[in-house]
Design an enzyme around this catalytic site. Structure first.
Site, PDB file in Angstrom:
ATOM      1  N   TYR A  72     -15.691  15.986 -15.815  1.00 40.68           N
ATOM      2  CA  TYR A  72     -16.143  14.597 -15.684  1.00 40.68           C
ATOM      3  C   TYR A  72     -17.157  14.505 -14.524  1.00 40.68           C
ATOM      4  O   TYR A  72     -16.858  14.949 -13.396  1.00 40.68           O
ATOM      5  CB  TYR A  72     -14.916  13.725 -15.411  1.00 40.68           C
ATOM      6  CG  TYR A  72     -15.222  12.253 -15.267  1.00 40.68           C
ATOM      7  CD1 TYR A  72     -15.609  11.496 -16.364  1.00 40.68           C
ATOM      8  CD2 TYR A  72     -15.122  11.622 -14.034  1.00 40.68           C
ATOM      9  CE1 TYR A  72     -15.888  10.156 -16.231  1.00 40.68           C
ATOM     10  CE2 TYR A  72     -15.398  10.269 -13.899  1.00 40.68           C
ATOM     11  CZ  TYR A  72     -15.783   9.547 -15.003  1.00 40.68           C
ATOM     12  OH  TYR A  72     -16.068   8.211 -14.865  1.00 40.68           O
ATOM     13  N   ASP A  94      -6.972  17.687 -15.311  1.00 41.97           N
ATOM     14  CA  ASP A  94      -7.345  16.314 -15.672  1.00 41.97           C
ATOM     15  C   ASP A  94      -6.929  16.158 -17.135  1.00 41.97           C
ATOM     16  O   ASP A  94      -7.532  16.761 -18.028  1.00 41.97           O
ATOM     17  CB  ASP A  94      -8.855  16.132 -15.486  1.00 41.97           C
ATOM     18  CG  ASP A  94      -9.319  14.719 -15.812  1.00 41.97           C
ATOM     19  OD1 ASP A  94      -8.613  14.012 -16.557  1.00 41.97           O
ATOM     20  OD2 ASP A  94     -10.406  14.325 -15.339  1.00 41.97           O
ATOM     21  N   LYS A 126      -8.201   4.974 -19.561  1.00 41.30           N
ATOM     22  CA  LYS A 126      -8.528   5.439 -20.910  1.00 41.30           C
ATOM     23  C   LYS A 126      -7.297   5.312 -21.824  1.00 41.30           C
ATOM     24  O   LYS A 126      -6.790   4.225 -21.983  1.00 41.30           O
ATOM     25  CB  LYS A 126      -9.062   6.866 -20.831  1.00 41.30           C
ATOM     26  CG  LYS A 126     -10.083   7.092 -19.683  1.00 41.30           C
ATOM     27  CD  LYS A 126     -11.378   6.331 -19.845  1.00 41.30           C
ATOM     28  CE  LYS A 126     -12.246   6.308 -18.598  1.00 41.30           C
ATOM     29  NZ  LYS A 126     -12.510   7.567 -17.940  1.00 41.30           N
ATOM     30  N   ARG A 138       0.843  -1.211   0.000  1.00 42.93           N
ATOM     31  CA  ARG A 138       0.000   0.000   0.000  1.00 42.93           C
ATOM     32  C   ARG A 138       0.875   1.258   0.000  1.00 42.93           C
ATOM     33  O   ARG A 138       0.492   2.299  -0.492  1.00 42.93           O
ATOM     34  CB  ARG A 138      -0.974   0.007   1.189  1.00 42.93           C
ATOM     35  CG  ARG A 138      -1.876   1.253   1.205  1.00 42.93           C
ATOM     36  CD  ARG A 138      -3.127   1.090   2.067  1.00 42.93           C
ATOM     37  NE  ARG A 138      -2.843   0.586   3.385  1.00 42.93           N
ATOM     38  CZ  ARG A 138      -2.300   1.294   4.381  1.00 42.93           C
ATOM     39  NH1 ARG A 138      -1.993   2.567   4.201  1.00 42.93           N
ATOM     40  NH2 ARG A 138      -2.068   0.730   5.550  1.00 42.93           N
TER      41      ARG A 138
END
Ligand SMILES: *Cc1c(COP(=O)(O)O)cnc(C)c1O
Length: 393
Positions: free
Chosen positions: A111, A183, A208, A58
């Site tokens: 978004y 973004d 994407k 992590r």
């Protein structure tokens, strides 16, 4: 030759590589949750930071680290932070940079979930936000308050394809002492590098274009400087939205072909955009590669190519949009974008159907708007497919 002297495509192949004991040509997948210390002293050194050994996945992992170094190199930034998803990256940024009483200014056609999580959840903790058309930088200036801390933009915006002037926004932020976030999902670092225009932080839904094969979900943040990395990294670790080593391997693999995929998708996109622009059933087409795009010049000045996302408006509105969706055969009727396969979707009946019609129209999401993520199939086949579906309208 140092990696930093290499061209973008060479970095896609070689940057971030791990020199392991077996001479592996690809980045190995370190599928482990934890790492053995050589001694109590070594463990203590890893925790104190005097040794850069790995501790726990992590916190960090060699495969994930490899992707983080690669992403930082591609964006010309200091370091990358890989996250479990694009929304993991969004929450790391909001949670890391904003506190009670702070205000954020964002692109209105941002978004959807990036806006929903801010308005529904961060508002509970006293964080305020405004949404403006950032394609006119004046709108940002007008919205700045004493509490404003962050300017958060998406360019090209989704699905309106309007472009925000990165240099102008970075300049406003510099004058007012604000942090800037972009973004960059629609462009990938191949087409746009916001840090080069003065932005502080850039992030991607690597789901994407960066991964590009529609087979994993992930996110990555790249900071301009150590200062921002040191705020955001502990936030990601403590939110627990770290990327899995297998996921990181998939993205590293997908990235190798980013330039060749994007070049081909762009070649297809311009042909499709021109075909649509000439079609009698189509009211308008928005694609940054068309001279008819209102910000064609700005797009050319800050993007290395127009990308592979096209929006167009059906003259027949909602019904025409639905009929088109029901008749395409080659392009997949699906949300998401940036994969090798072409995807088509109709926001008014799909992604934005829960938003009321008036709010949709305010942010430019009209009833007949169709969003097309162009893949790398043969352009003639894609055009023949849309053409026969348009004939059914
Ligand atoms: C998909 C997307 C996101 C969210 O990313 P996930 O990987 O789905 O969590 C954020 N921004 C943009 C522009 C996107 O297209």
């Amino acid at each position: 030759m140092k990696n930093k002297d290499l061209g973008f495509d060479s970095r896609l192949i070689h940057e971030g590589h791990i020199d392991d004991q077996f001479g592996s040509a690809t980045v190995p997948i370190y599928q482990t949750s934890t790492f053995r210390f050589k001694s109590a002293e070594h463990g203590a050194a890893c925790f104190s930071g005097s040794s850069d050994g790995y501790i726990y996945t992590r916190l960090n992992n060699p495969t994930v680290d490899s992707l983080e170094r690669l992403a930082a190199s591609l964006e010309n930034g200091y370091r990358g932070i890989a996250c479990s998803s694009g929304m993991g990256a969004v929450n790391t940024i909001y949670g890391g940079l904003l506190k009670q009483g702070d205000h954020m200014i964002s692109t209105d056609a941002v978004y959807g979930p990036s806006r929903v999580v801010m308005e529904k959840h961060y508002s509970k903790y006293g964080v305020e936000s405004s949404y403006v058309d950032t394609s006119n930088a004046e709108n940002i200036l007008k919205e700045i308050r004493p509490q404003t801390r962050l300017i958060y933009i998406e360019t090209p915006a989704n699905p309106t394809m309007s472009i925000t002037d990165l240099k102008a926004v970075a300049e406003i932020a510099r004058q007012k002492g604000l942090i800037t976030v972009a973004d960059n999902t629609f462009c990938s670092p191949l087409l746009q590098k916001p840090i080069d225009f003065g932005f502080d932080i850039v992030f991607h839904s690597v789901t994407k274009f960066m991964n590009g094969h529609a087979d994993i979900v992930g996110g990555v943040i790249v900071s301009r400087s150590r200062e921002f990395d040191q705020i955001l990294r502990p936030m990601m670790i403590n939110l627990g939205c770290n990327m899995d080593p297998h996921q990181a391997y998939m993205v590293i693999r997908g990235l190798k072909t980013l330039s060749v995929r994007m070049e081909r998708a762009q070649e297809n996109a311009i042909k499709i955009a021109r075909f649509l622009e000439d079609h009698p059933k189509v009211a308008w087409v928005k694609y940054p590669g068309l001279e008819s795009h209102a910000q064609y010049k700005l797009a050319r000045s800050q993007m290395n190519g127009p990308g592979a996302m096209i929006s167009f408006e059906m003259k027949g509105g909602l019904d025409a949009g639905k009929t088109l969706m029901n008749n395409v055969r080659l392009s997949l009727l699906a949300v998401s974008l940036g994969g090798v396969e072409s995807l088509i979707q109709h926001p008014a009946s799909m992604t934005h159907s829960k938003v009321d019609k008036q709010s949709r129209e305010v942010s430019g999401i009209t009833d007949g708007l169709v969003r097309f993520s162009v893949g790398i199939e043969n352009a003639e086949d894609l055009i023949a497919d849309i053409s026969q579906a348009l004939d059914m309208v």
